[in-house]
Design an enzyme around this catalytic site. Structure first.
Site, PDB file in Angstrom:
ATOM      1  CD  GLU A  29      -4.282  -5.863   2.881  1.00 38.89           C
ATOM      2  OE1 GLU A  29      -5.080  -5.148   3.550  1.00 38.89           O
ATOM      3  OE2 GLU A  29      -3.041  -5.781   2.997  1.00 38.89           O
TER       4      GLU A  29
ATOM      5  CD  GLU B  79      -3.139  -0.977   2.090  1.00 35.89           C
ATOM      6  OE1 GLU B  79      -4.297  -1.250   1.744  1.00 35.89           O
ATOM      7  OE2 GLU B  79      -2.849  -0.615   3.250  1.00 35.89           O
TER       8      GLU B  79
END
Length: 606
Positions: free
Chosen positions: A234, A158
């Site tokens: 995710e 991320e």
């Protein structure tokens, strides 16, 4: 050997389209003796892949080390995934977030002068290169094209939420490739234009992280990934808890519906989490977006498997959704036990009261109590060593998570004691008597002392390093200046508390006190067990502290909640006499340890 590649619109396994249906299972949050059980339950839910992060800070607690023993045996974990006939995804970071202390970055690394975190800075890249080489030396022989289970390796984590240094990402990908990685590489970011642009890397497959609005999220992802498979790396099916908050849960039906939509769209998925496990020891992190919130010990996450590895309603809802798109095994795991046998015998000091009404209704099951004994007050720092400092050191400089700071005051009347900042909690004592507590989450910096002549003692606790955002890597402890009125305090005696040594304190601390003093106190107890059943240690009658079973740190507890039990995996127990030690920072309601067979993770609403 099998061949795994990225095709024009799909992952290709030996040239055929392959939809990854994965679940996150962090080996470092599960006792190694339970890895095979959790992996098998993933297979039974219909998953074909297991994903895990790799925590740099746990593998390398000190410079030059890379520990792969016990719960950190990544190679064994991946081999057990392969033995179950499943594939694997490895996400080594170097930053992983994961609600882990410091986001997985080693604190010693961030104490390096001039080091630039998560960017193309020479000191950082030198350390990262060595770390990734250590990881990939294990992963390399276990890649699918070498007969192993590993399909994908992730670059960073991320990154678009942190920075946009494309030269750093390219250099990191090159390190991973040079270390022998031959399987496809991926990045992951939340599906916004800004984050996918900043965190993506041309030539590396972009994936997303989200838990709802599947159609819109995939559309955004496709804009930034015009060809190749779509994947949610995710798929958030729950959430973590923080001390003083509520226990987070999500609707099993709603989450299953979103999962069904993902699979129906042909996207691959990694469920975060399939099984959360536990933040054993002092591994839990914290968040600070204006208010500091420390993560609790349990990482149950309201996942399909609960903290003890039992299937939940979400497990069966997900299994049904998966069965519409992929074959699922005919076998299913047994339901959670309604109760488990208490230890075969207990000391004569044990009584068996009715379960407390403060515990979960599900905990109306066999319980047994053990009297805590042999209290040792820690303000004198038994078994530790004192050092002298003109200025107050940080906990980082002491390489400590908990320490006692002492100085002599020679003033007289009342005055305010003020800190630059408290990271994260300090208990204040004058001549051994408690004055009060200052907490970071309440932005507290000042306390009034009733007099300023005598011995000032401060018990300073690091409650977990920030794992997300700009405050990663900040120093811990008491941040200068420390002022008494307008005068800066100096000449400190400091004693770090060796938490690894604490369960052995009674063998090295000399005579054991027979009365309870003020301040932090260590207690111990013994109990008998058959070592065949998991237990939960109730903490609702205690204040704040840490607990150990047979020398293994279960984690933190706090009366503030939401969780009021600590998970005790059966493999930590021995058949016969077991040892419990606790370090109580406050005052317990009762010097009694209660074991039960069910968890209580707290209220779902405040």
């Amino acid at each position: 050997m099998p061949d795994f590649t990225i095709g024009p619109s799909d992952f290709l396994l030996d040239g055929r389209p392959f939809q990854i249906i994965s679940g996150a299972l962090h080996y470092f949050r599960v006792h190694p003796d339970y890895w095979a059980d959790r992996i098998e339950k993933a297979r039974q839910m219909g998953l074909n892949t297991i994903e895990t992060y790799v925590p740099w800070n746990l593998h390398s607690p000190r410079p030059g080390e890379f520990d792969t023993t016990g719960i950190l045996d990544l190679g064994r974990f991946l081999r057990e995934v392969a033995a179950a006939g499943m594939y694997a995804i490895v996400r080594p970071g170097p930053y992983i977030c994961a609600e882990l202390d410091n986001g997985g970055l080693p604190p010693w690394l961030l104490r390096t002068a001039g080091l630039g975190v998560r960017r193309l800075e020479p000191q950082f890249m030198t350390a990262v290169t060595r770390y990734l080489q250590d990881v990939l030396e294990i992963v390399g022989p276990l890649q699918i094209d070498q007969g192993g289970p590993v399909l994908l390796v992730q670059v960073e984590n991320e990154y678009g939420a942190f920075g946009d240094d494309q030269t750093y990402l390219k250099a990191l990908a090159e390190v991973i490739r040079t270390a022998g990685t031959t399987v496809p590489l991926v990045t992951v970011d939340q599906p916004t234009d800004e984050m996918l642009t900043a965190g993506g890397l041309d030539g590396v497959l972009r994936t997303g992280s989200f838990g709802s609005r599947v159609e819109a999220r995939l559309e955004t992802l496709r804009k930034h990934q015009p060809t190749g498979p779509l994947m949610c790396m995710e798929f958030w099916d729950g959430w973590f808890d923080y001390w003083g908050g509520r226990h987070h849960t999500t609707s099993a039906a709603d989450a299953a519906s979103e999962l069904d939509a993902l699979l129906a769209a042909g996207a691959s998925v990694n469920i975060y989490m399939f099984h959360g496990g536990t933040n054993f020891g002092l591994t839990s992190g914290a968040n600070d977006k204006g208010v500091y919130r420390a993560t609790v010990t349990s990482y149950d996450y309201d996942a399909p498997l609960d903290e003890a590895g039992n299937p939940t309603a979400k497990y069966f809802a997900f299994r049904e959704a998966i069965s519409r798109h992929a074959p699922t095994p005919s076998s299913v795991p047994p339901p959670a036990p309604s109760s488990a046998a208490a230890p075969s015998s207990v000391p004569s000091s044990v009584s068996s009261p009715a379960p407390s009404s403060s515990l979960s209704p599900a905990a109306a099951a066999p319980e047994f109590n053990v009297a805590l004994a042999d209290p040792i007050g820690l303000l004198a720092c038994p078994g530790g060593s004192w050092s002298e400092h003109h200025d107050v050191p940080t906990l980082d400089e002491l390489d400590a998570r908990l320490a006692i700071f002492r100085t002599e005051l020679r003033h007289g009347g009342p005055a305010a004691l003020t800190f630059g900042e408290v990271r994260d909690r300090v208990q204040v004592f004058l001549d051994g008597a408690p004055v009060g507590v200052l907490e970071r989450e309440r932005h507290e910096r000042t306390i009034m002392l009733p007099h300023t002549r005598g011995r000032l003692e401060l018990v300073v606790e690091d409650m977990g390093r920030v794992n997300y955002g700009a405050r990663i890597g900040e120093p811990k402890g008491l941040i200068a200046p420390l002022l008494l009125g307008t005068t800066e305090l100096s000449d400190w005696s400091v004693c770090p508390i060796d938490l690894d040594h604490l369960p052995r304190l009674w063998h090295s601390a000399g005579p054991t006190p027979t009365t309870i003093g003020t301040g932090p106190t260590a207690w111990r107890a013994t109990f008998e067990a058959d070592a065949q059943s998991d237990l939960f240690l109730r903490t609702d009658a205690w204040g704040k502290g840490f607990a150990w079973i047979n020398g293994f740190c279960l984690g933190r507890y706090w009366r503030r909640g939401p969780q009021h039990t600590l998970y005790v995996p059966a493999p930590l127990l021995v058949a016969g006499t077991n040892n419990l030690a606790i370090l109580e920072l406050e005052t317990p309601d009762s010097p009694t340890a209660t074991f039960t067979t069910h968890p209580w993770l707290g209220h779902t609403d405040l």
